[in-house]
Design a protein around this motif. Sequence first.
Motif, PDB file in Angstrom:
ATOM      1  N   GLN A   6       0.839  -1.195   0.000  1.00 42.28           N
ATOM      2  CA  GLN A   6       0.000   0.000   0.000  1.00 42.28           C
ATOM      3  C   GLN A   6       0.869   1.239   0.000  1.00 42.28           C
ATOM      4  N   TRP A  35     -11.849  -2.099   1.607  1.00 42.91           N
ATOM      5  CA  TRP A  35     -11.095  -0.994   2.202  1.00 42.91           C
ATOM      6  C   TRP A  35     -11.689  -0.705   3.575  1.00 42.91           C
ATOM      7  N   ILE A  64     -13.634   2.765  -5.726  1.00 46.51           N
ATOM      8  CA  ILE A  64     -12.535   1.817  -5.899  1.00 46.51           C
ATOM      9  C   ILE A  64     -12.363   1.594  -7.395  1.00 46.51           C
ATOM     10  N   LEU A  75      -8.145   3.465  -4.067  1.00 47.06           N
ATOM     11  CA  LEU A  75      -9.281   4.164  -3.453  1.00 47.06           C
ATOM     12  C   LEU A  75      -9.158   5.643  -3.787  1.00 47.06           C
ATOM     13  N   TYR A  88      -6.349   4.611   6.470  1.00 48.82           N
ATOM     14  CA  TYR A  88      -7.057   3.760   5.513  1.00 48.82           C
ATOM     15  C   TYR A  88      -6.227   2.528   5.208  1.00 48.82           C
ATOM     16  N   CYS A  90      -6.118  -0.926   2.781  1.00 47.69           N
ATOM     17  CA  CYS A  90      -6.657  -1.830   1.782  1.00 47.69           C
ATOM     18  C   CYS A  90      -6.452  -3.250   2.314  1.00 47.69           C
TER      19      CYS A  90
END
Lengths: 114, 112
Positions: A6, A35, A64, A75, A88, A90
Amino acid sequence: QQQVKQSPQSLIVQKGGISIINCAYENTAFDYFPWYQQFPGKGPALLIAIRPDVSEKKEGRFTISFNKSAKQFSLHIMDSQPGDSATYFCAASKSTGSARQLTFGSGTQLTVLP
Amino acid sequence: DTAVSQTPKYLVTQMGNDKSIKCEQNLGHDTMYWYKQDSKKFLKIMFSYNNKELIINETVPNRFSPKSPDKAHLNLHINSLELGDSAVYFCASSHVSQGVQYFGPGTRLTVL
């Protein structure tokens, strides 16, 4: 071995701007991609999710985008608001027979400036 | 309220002690999980139970022992606590066929 990568690690966006967080996965056994949003002192909460047979999913200001061939998904948060400031994550999910295993990305700390 | 709940919210203890964290879900789910979130916020699965049966057991020291008395409850017992066990522990639940997991509020464990 990090199965879900990520980026970025942190993101600062002005109010009204677009926030974009990217993830990439390696294992083609993953078949569901949620997410999660986490506020300080709280548990992760599902934000939006997508299956790999769909290239895009939109819910309100959150979208998404999914690229199965590249094994990447992202996102997008449109019209970002200070209340969106959170971490956040994923994630990618696969079946293990009698359970579903979630593998998380390393998280993105989003700060939306007023 | 329908939710995943955990107790306690905070746990401060000395090295070498034994402690337990309790989790309950009233969502009617059949699968429950324990996750560890470290100081860098990285979330890693520890265990998964389906209908009281251990399904996923990641590489976790055997000082950690999950116990599921029924499919609505999953407890985590930790023996001989070490400094490195300090973290936030999250319980989660789901239906076995669903990719979405619902998380509890977390238990912040601090080992002194």
